[in-house]
Design a protein around this motif. Structure first.
Motif, mmCIF file in Angstrom:
data_model
loop_
_atom_site.group_PDB
_atom_site.id
_atom_site.type_symbol
_atom_site.label_atom_id
_atom_site.label_comp_id
_atom_site.label_asym_id
_atom_site.label_seq_id
_atom_site.Cartn_x
_atom_site.Cartn_y
_atom_site.Cartn_z
ATOM 1 N N GLY A 23 11.519 8.886 0.411
ATOM 2 C CA GLY A 23 11.242 9.063 -0.999
ATOM 3 C C GLY A 23 10.448 9.679 -1.439
ATOM 4 N N VAL A 24 9.876 10.995 -0.255
ATOM 5 C CA VAL A 24 8.774 12.067 -1.334
ATOM 6 C C VAL A 24 9.720 13.175 -0.391
ATOM 7 C CG1 VAL A 24 6.739 12.952 -0.090
ATOM 8 C CG2 VAL A 24 6.970 10.642 -0.470
ATOM 9 N N ASP A 25 10.102 14.350 -1.514
ATOM 10 C CA ASP A 25 11.129 15.122 -1.343
ATOM 11 C C ASP A 25 10.324 16.131 -2.167
ATOM 12 O OD1 ASP A 25 13.067 16.241 -0.476
ATOM 13 O OD2 ASP A 25 14.662 16.133 -2.651
ATOM 14 N N VAL A 26 10.879 17.419 -1.619
ATOM 15 C CA VAL A 26 10.668 18.933 -2.293
ATOM 16 C C VAL A 26 12.134 19.472 -2.529
ATOM 17 C CG1 VAL A 26 9.249 20.377 -0.079
ATOM 18 C CG2 VAL A 26 8.921 20.480 -3.271
ATOM 19 N N GLY A 27 12.249 20.116 -2.914
ATOM 20 C CA GLY A 27 13.363 21.387 -3.256
ATOM 21 C C GLY A 27 13.435 22.598 -4.073
ATOM 22 N N GLY A 28 14.329 23.000 -3.482
ATOM 23 C CA GLY A 28 13.874 24.267 -4.300
ATOM 24 C C GLY A 28 15.926 24.994 -4.390
ATOM 25 N N VAL A 74 -4.993 3.011 -1.294
ATOM 26 C CA VAL A 74 -4.310 2.348 -2.885
ATOM 27 C C VAL A 74 -4.900 3.675 -3.757
ATOM 28 C CG1 VAL A 74 -3.996 1.073 -4.337
ATOM 29 C CG2 VAL A 74 -3.764 0.205 -2.397
ATOM 30 N N VAL A 75 -5.412 4.327 -3.686
ATOM 31 C CA VAL A 75 -6.414 5.557 -4.432
ATOM 32 C C VAL A 75 -5.222 6.423 -4.129
ATOM 33 C CG1 VAL A 75 -8.521 6.426 -4.759
ATOM 34 C CG2 VAL A 75 -8.852 4.883 -4.697
ATOM 35 N N ASN A 76 -5.500 6.961 -2.919
ATOM 36 C CA ASN A 76 -4.363 7.970 -2.212
ATOM 37 C C ASN A 76 -2.832 7.997 -2.710
ATOM 38 O OD1 ASN A 76 -6.845 8.601 -1.223
ATOM 39 N ND2 ASN A 76 -6.541 8.399 1.165
ATOM 40 N N ALA A 77 -3.170 6.520 -2.568
ATOM 41 C CA ALA A 77 -0.937 6.258 -2.776
ATOM 42 C C ALA A 77 -0.719 6.892 -4.374
ATOM 43 C CB ALA A 77 -0.695 5.248 -2.943
ATOM 44 N N LEU A 78 -2.057 6.562 -5.141
ATOM 45 C CA LEU A 78 -1.546 6.353 -6.312
ATOM 46 C C LEU A 78 -2.306 7.828 -7.161
ATOM 47 C CD1 LEU A 78 -4.070 2.792 -7.858
ATOM 48 C CD2 LEU A 78 -1.673 3.685 -7.899
ATOM 49 N N GLY A 98 8.642 6.268 -5.764
ATOM 50 C CA GLY A 98 7.228 5.233 -5.953
ATOM 51 C C GLY A 98 6.601 5.017 -5.689
ATOM 52 N N PHE A 99 5.329 3.308 -5.405
ATOM 53 C CA PHE A 99 4.656 3.336 -4.741
ATOM 54 C C PHE A 99 5.141 3.400 -2.932
ATOM 55 C CE2 PHE A 99 1.649 0.605 -2.906
ATOM 56 C CZ PHE A 99 -0.137 1.195 -3.003
ATOM 57 N N TRP A 100 5.661 2.754 -2.332
ATOM 58 C CA TRP A 100 5.662 2.666 -1.284
ATOM 59 C C TRP A 100 6.145 3.673 -0.450
ATOM 60 C CZ3 TRP A 100 3.071 -1.340 1.100
ATOM 61 C CH2 TRP A 100 3.129 -1.438 0.296
ATOM 62 N N PRO A 101 6.388 5.327 -0.960
ATOM 63 C CA PRO A 101 7.065 6.225 -0.657
ATOM 64 C C PRO A 101 5.900 7.486 -0.240
ATOM 65 C CG PRO A 101 9.259 5.896 -1.574
ATOM 66 C CD PRO A 101 8.264 4.607 -1.879
ATOM 67 N N ALA A 102 5.020 7.034 -2.105
ATOM 68 C CA ALA A 102 3.472 7.427 -2.105
ATOM 69 C C ALA A 102 2.400 6.895 -0.995
ATOM 70 C CB ALA A 102 3.277 7.163 -3.415
#
Length: 127
Positions: A23-28, A74-78, A98-102
């Motif tokens: 759920g956390v992705d970086v692509g190029g 929670v603050v770090n996720a936000l 979304g929140f959980w991957p964050a």
């Protein structure tokens, strides 16, 4: 020099986070584009944390005390989601789904950044 080393550490931690957390992705389009995107997102992440985190700590200190510091997760996720939002507006190929991957991404980022920072001599990071 220290700023560049910390930026590189954050970019590497971000890359490792994208490998570990679904759920956390970086692509190029290429490896070079991905590396530049990682550095740009690491810069955004650093600025967001440097500017907003102290303000949030002061304003939300009661929540930090009541939750024994768990509110920081929670603050770090936000803040991670805010980094995603800024990256989207800058057309960077970074996505948090979304929140959980964050939430998990922020935890992995913190741990990996800490581990890499321990391995880097202070003389390099403080320059």
């Amino acid at each position: 020099m220290g700023f560049l080393i910390r930026l590189a550490i954050t970019a590497i931690a971000l890359w490792i986070t994208t490998l570990i957390v679904p759920g956390v992705d970086v692509g190029g389009r290429s490896g070079g584009n991905t590396a530049l995107a990682l550095v740009a997102v690491a810069l955004i992440f650093g600025v967001v944390n440097a500017v907003l985190k102290p303000v949030i700590k002061v304003v939300g200190c009661v929540f930090y005390l009541l939750t024994l510091g768990l509110f920081a997760l929670v603050v770090n996720a936000l803040l991670f989601l805010l980094t995603d939002w800024i990256a989207r507006h800058l057309d960077l190929p970074f996505r948090v789904e979304g929140f959980w991957p964050a939430f998990w991404g922020a935890i992995v980022m913190a741990v990996v950044t800490w581990l890499i920072s321990v391995a880097v001599p202070d003389s390099l990071a403080d320059r």
